[in-house]
Structure formats: C-alpha cells, structure tokens
Enzyme design. Sequence first.
Site, PDB file in Angstrom:
ATOM      1  CG  HIS A   1      -2.304  -1.192   0.982  1.00  0.00           C
ATOM      2  ND1 HIS A   1      -2.259  -2.116   2.574  1.00  0.00           N
ATOM      3  CD2 HIS A   1      -2.388  -1.492  -0.381  1.00  0.00           C
ATOM      4  CE1 HIS A   1      -3.306  -2.033   1.927  1.00  0.00           C
ATOM      5  NE2 HIS A   1      -3.027  -2.843   0.560  1.00  0.00           N
ATOM      6  CG  PHE A   2       1.515   3.037  -3.011  1.00  0.00           C
ATOM      7  CD1 PHE A   2       1.231   4.087  -3.981  1.00  0.00           C
ATOM      8  CD2 PHE A   2       1.619   1.882  -3.397  1.00  0.00           C
ATOM      9  CE1 PHE A   2       0.801   3.989  -5.597  1.00  0.00           C
ATOM     10  CE2 PHE A   2       1.555   1.466  -5.466  1.00  0.00           C
ATOM     11  CZ  PHE A   2       0.914   2.509  -5.838  1.00  0.00           C
TER      12      PHE A   2
ATOM     13  CG  MET B   1       8.982   1.268  -4.974  1.00  0.00           C
ATOM     14  SD  MET B   1       9.664   1.455  -3.087  1.00  0.00           S
ATOM     15  CE  MET B   1      10.769   0.097  -2.903  1.00  0.00           C
TER      16      MET B   1
ATOM     17  CB  SER C   1       1.146   3.971 -12.216  1.00  0.00           C
ATOM     18  OG  SER C   1       2.033   3.953 -11.254  1.00  0.00           O
TER      19      SER C   1
ATOM     20  CG  HIS D   1      -5.057  -5.405  -9.522  1.00  0.00           C
ATOM     21  ND1 HIS D   1      -4.443  -7.174  -9.775  1.00  0.00           N
ATOM     22  CD2 HIS D   1      -4.834  -5.593  -8.192  1.00  0.00           C
ATOM     23  CE1 HIS D   1      -3.567  -7.960  -8.675  1.00  0.00           C
ATOM     24  NE2 HIS D   1      -4.311  -6.590  -7.348  1.00  0.00           N
ATOM     25  N   GLY D   2      -2.491  -4.713 -11.672  1.00  0.00           N
ATOM     26  CA  GLY D   2      -1.764  -4.230 -11.447  1.00  0.00           C
ATOM     27  C   GLY D   2      -0.557  -4.989 -11.700  1.00  0.00           C
ATOM     28  CB  ALA D   3       3.671  -5.385 -11.122  1.00  0.00           C
TER      29      ALA D   3
END
Lengths: 484, 137
Positions: free
Chosen positions: A207-208, A384, A388, A407-409
């Site tokens: 989370h970030f 990070m 994105s 949804h993401g990597a």
Amino acid sequence: MWEDLSVRIEKVDDYRWRIPREGKMRTDGMVYLDERMLNQIRQEQSLLQVKNVAHLPGIVGNSLGMPDIHWGYGFPIGGVAAFDLKKGIISPGGVGYDINCGVRLLRSGVERSEIRTRIKEIVDALFRNIPAGVGSRRKDLKLDEAQYRKVLLKGAEWAVKQGYGLGEDLEHIEEKGCIPGADPDLISQKAYERGRAQLGTLGSGNHFVEVGYVAEIYDQALASALGLSLDQVTVIVHTGSRGFGHQVCDDYIRVMLRAAEKYGIELPDKQLCCAPIQSPEGENYLAAMACAANFAFTNRQLITHWIRETFEQVMEIGPGKLQLQLVYDVCHNIAKIETHEVEGRKQRVCVHRKGATRSFAPNHPDIPAAYKKTGQPVLIPGDMGRCSYVLVGSQRAMRETFGSTCHGAGRVMSRHQAKKAARGRAVARELEDRGIYVRGASVATLVEEISEAYKDVSDVVEVVHAAGISKKVAKLKPMGVIKG
Amino acid sequence: MGYELIDHTGDLGLKIRSVDLKSLFCEAATALFDVISDLDLIEVREEREISVVGMDNEELLVAWLNELLYLHEVERLLFRDFKIIEIGEGKLKGTAGGEALREEYHIIKTAIKAVTYHQLEVRKENDGWSGRIIFDI
C-alpha cells in the site's frame, strides 16, 4: 488435486488462452496472457485455480484470469467470475482478505517542474500526516459508535459530510463511494475493534501514496477528457479496508465452510468455500462485505483530504491553484451485483473481482457523466520504481470479461527472495538516484517491495490493451512515494 | 521438532512438527511470533486466556493463531509463552504469555495480516504431529 499442476490449455489468439471444460468443470476457463507470461505462470497453481473456480455452481460465462494473475487463496489473484443470482454462489475467497482494496488517482493544476525541488518536503510531510506501516493507527480521529456505523453504511459520503473532501469527489468514485445494502449489525465485535483505530491509515505491504507526473500520453483526446496533460503532477492512493476487512473475511470464511457443507456444494479446494447468493449466509456476507467496502472508500477519502492539506501546507498555495481533483477511484477486491448481457440477454449476476478492476465501456449507466464518452477510467499501479497506467474501459470488456481488466503488476519474487536480491543494497538510495524519493515505515518494506520483485506492469497493461479489454490513455511516473 | 518457513510468491508459510497435538499448537504460535518479532526481546509480563472453537484440528489451528493475531493487532501484545490446556471436541483452551509492544525496544519484522485456510494441514505422523499453515502478509 493440488499436486497436479498440469492444466490443459489451448491458444485462442496471441492474448487469449482457453482452459477447456473437463471433468466436473461447468464452463471453460479463459486467461489473458502473452506467451512468455504463460510459460512463467505454468509453474504456478494459478491456472489450476482458474480451473477450480469453473467448478462452482451457477457460474456464468468463463472463469477468467487477467494477465497479472497469480496464486491466491482459492480464487487466483487476477481472477474474475460471475454467478447467476438464483443458482450461483458468493465466496469471500473470491473477493480476498483486503475487501475493496483499491486505487484512486488525483490530478492537479501543478506541473512537475514546480515541485521537483520540493518533493522531499512533500513526501516527508505526507509521511507525517498519513499513518503508515504495521498496525498504523490514527490518534486524532476518534469515532463514536454512531459515527462508526455511519462510515459502514454511507462510505465516502460520510467523510465528505464531515468535511473530508468535496461533494464532487463522490461522483468520481466507483459506486459513488458507497456499496448499498451494508448492515453494520452483521459485523463482529472483533472487526469493529480491529478497524477502530485504523480508519485513515495506509497500512503495510504494497500500500502506498505516490506523487508522480504524466510521463506519456497514448491518446490525446481521451487524456484531455480525463483532465490529464503531459508533466502534470498526479497522486495515486492504494489502500483498502485494513484489519476491518481482514476480520470480515475471516469471520465469513468460517461461516462459508459450514454453509458449503450445509448446502452440499462440492468444492475442489476448501478455500473456495461459499454459499448460495440467495441464502442467509450469502446475503449476510454481501451485507458485511459492503460495510468493509464502505470502510475502504472512507479510508481513501480521508487520506485524500490529508494529501490535499499536505500539498497546501508545503506548497503554500490554496486549493484553487492546487486543483487536486479526483479523477477516479476503483475497487480491485470486490463482489458486485451487476447487469450484463449473457448470450444475447440481460442478466443480473454477482461478479467477483479479486485483484481485478472494473472496466466499463463508454455510455454505461454506472459511470459518471464526465466519462460517458471515454469509458470508465481504469487505474493500474505499478511497483514503486517503474510506472503506473491510466486506461479506460471498453465494449470488448463488457462482452468478454463482465467489464473487467487487470489490477496491477503482481509479484514474481517472494518477500524472502526480494530480501535476498536486495542484500547489501541501499534501496532508498538507488531509487533516489533515479529521481524517486521514498519513505517507508520500515527498511524491510522497501526491500520487500523492490521493482524486481514485481512483474513489469507495462507488460501486463500491454496485454489488456492489445486484447481490447481496456485502452491505454497515459503513463504516470513516480517522483515520491510513501510506503506502509 | 520445530518449524521451517515455506517461501511463497505472495505469502509466507510454516511447516511445523511436534511430538503431540498440544505442543504442535504451541510450536505454531511460537513460530508466528518469531516471524512477527524477535522472541528473545519479549518478556512474559501478562497472560491471556484463549478459547476458540472449530470443526476440526485444522480450523482450531487457524482460530487459535488468528485469536493471537487479533490480540497483537488490537492490544499490541507480543507473546512468547504458550500452553494448551485442552483440545478436542471442537474446542481449544489455552494461554498466551507476553507483553505489550514497546515501540523503541521491540522490533516488528513482518506484518501478518491473517492466518488462512489455504493448504492448511494438521496430520498425525508415525512419530508425532505435523502442520502446515500459510499467512497473508
């Protein structure tokens, strides 16, 4: 069954692979991958998990896997499955522990050059103002019982009413920041206790909050419609329902283990435990899940408020110039009752998206007026150190994936492997040399979250774009990150 | 006897072995707090009684560890000393001894968010008991 990793798979085209129905499967599996990804994940159990989900009663259409698919509890992460409201089931494992974990994107009226020299100051201030890390808690936000219940019932609207954010924010959140049907009476005392001090906190792991800028635009018209322009400063928030959601998930897995037995549902894996949607257990889970989802919407809304405050303080400019506006907020761990066209007729289904994002096409009634022509904004955060993406939903997603995309990597290294890979390296320093200033709640987090531990999000996004289940709009690059 | 870590892409798991069922549960709890913190720094200053229910040994193991995790998260307790008083017929009673987290003194190595049912196993072997458990981190 768990030890048998061989899954028969057929190529449909360069980005689609079918797992044909066999044995007790009720439908085909379909995964969206390129050939290289397929070869990588063949060694994992995630394809078998797509197959397992295809066994569940009342499944409509295919059991789906997105290109960021990886092993999850019961359902794979990056999995999508829709179930008939009358004959189908609902499963907490199909939503995940962090209910309504999601992403929101803010755009600004500020350019990258204006904050370049102040990024450390901004990130340090964000780090002070938004509690992050293991068991992070917020001391200045005390909720009495009545307020707490309102959070669960109303979601982001409660936050806006308390002065955390703007009325216009609500328009730009999936479901307007509130999943209907929440029932706070179905929440255990434990979930209340775990969530109490965690509202308004980032949590740990991946989370970030990331301050970045628009680095590349793929479609100028779409980018303009989303209010995005080159070099514009953006902020991404990635967090969910914290311990509250975890407790709700755990409470209801216990309920569902019994329910599956009670209703005679045959499960290829215990963690797929579920109940008919139209059963007391199924209905109760949906109402409890809505509470957790609304907790998460509120969480991201509160954090947004503190981001705005932080920028105003550090930059010493007012909200008029700062223009930190919400582009959109998406859920990526959720079950939703939606209407989809299945074999030529409209049908109400319960769509489980676990590590998958809604990707509704232009003109869909559930997306805000501002995005009727573009399609729903889809926000895909990377790790990070890389980048994105902002995409929009498509008709093809409506036809093939119940309006869903990646949804993401997705991790490729375990946390332990990441630690080994990063041994002797100064991760924060390496990132700083590349122009990314990172503050983590612990050194361990930074090490576990190194770029190499994740798939390159660009590869994932390339697949969903090429397969046509969402469309690339812009690439964002990080300048500063706070990690939990 | 003791435990080993199972390395997994998204998560972290434990394989535990012990002479009997009661000590298997104690080993699992010790391993949990060994993963979370540094056991050597935890002193036993208070004790909690824990009662959980579950349909079988597997579910009892998850419930027991989740209860400890709950106390860790909500009351910020770190435990190192465990006793199982009774286990069987769908019930477990035990105690956990430890102390409240001291920010400047204790370390948190890993945040465990939940104990899951995935690939969960509690098994009687020829020479004792074994268990497998996976955490969501």
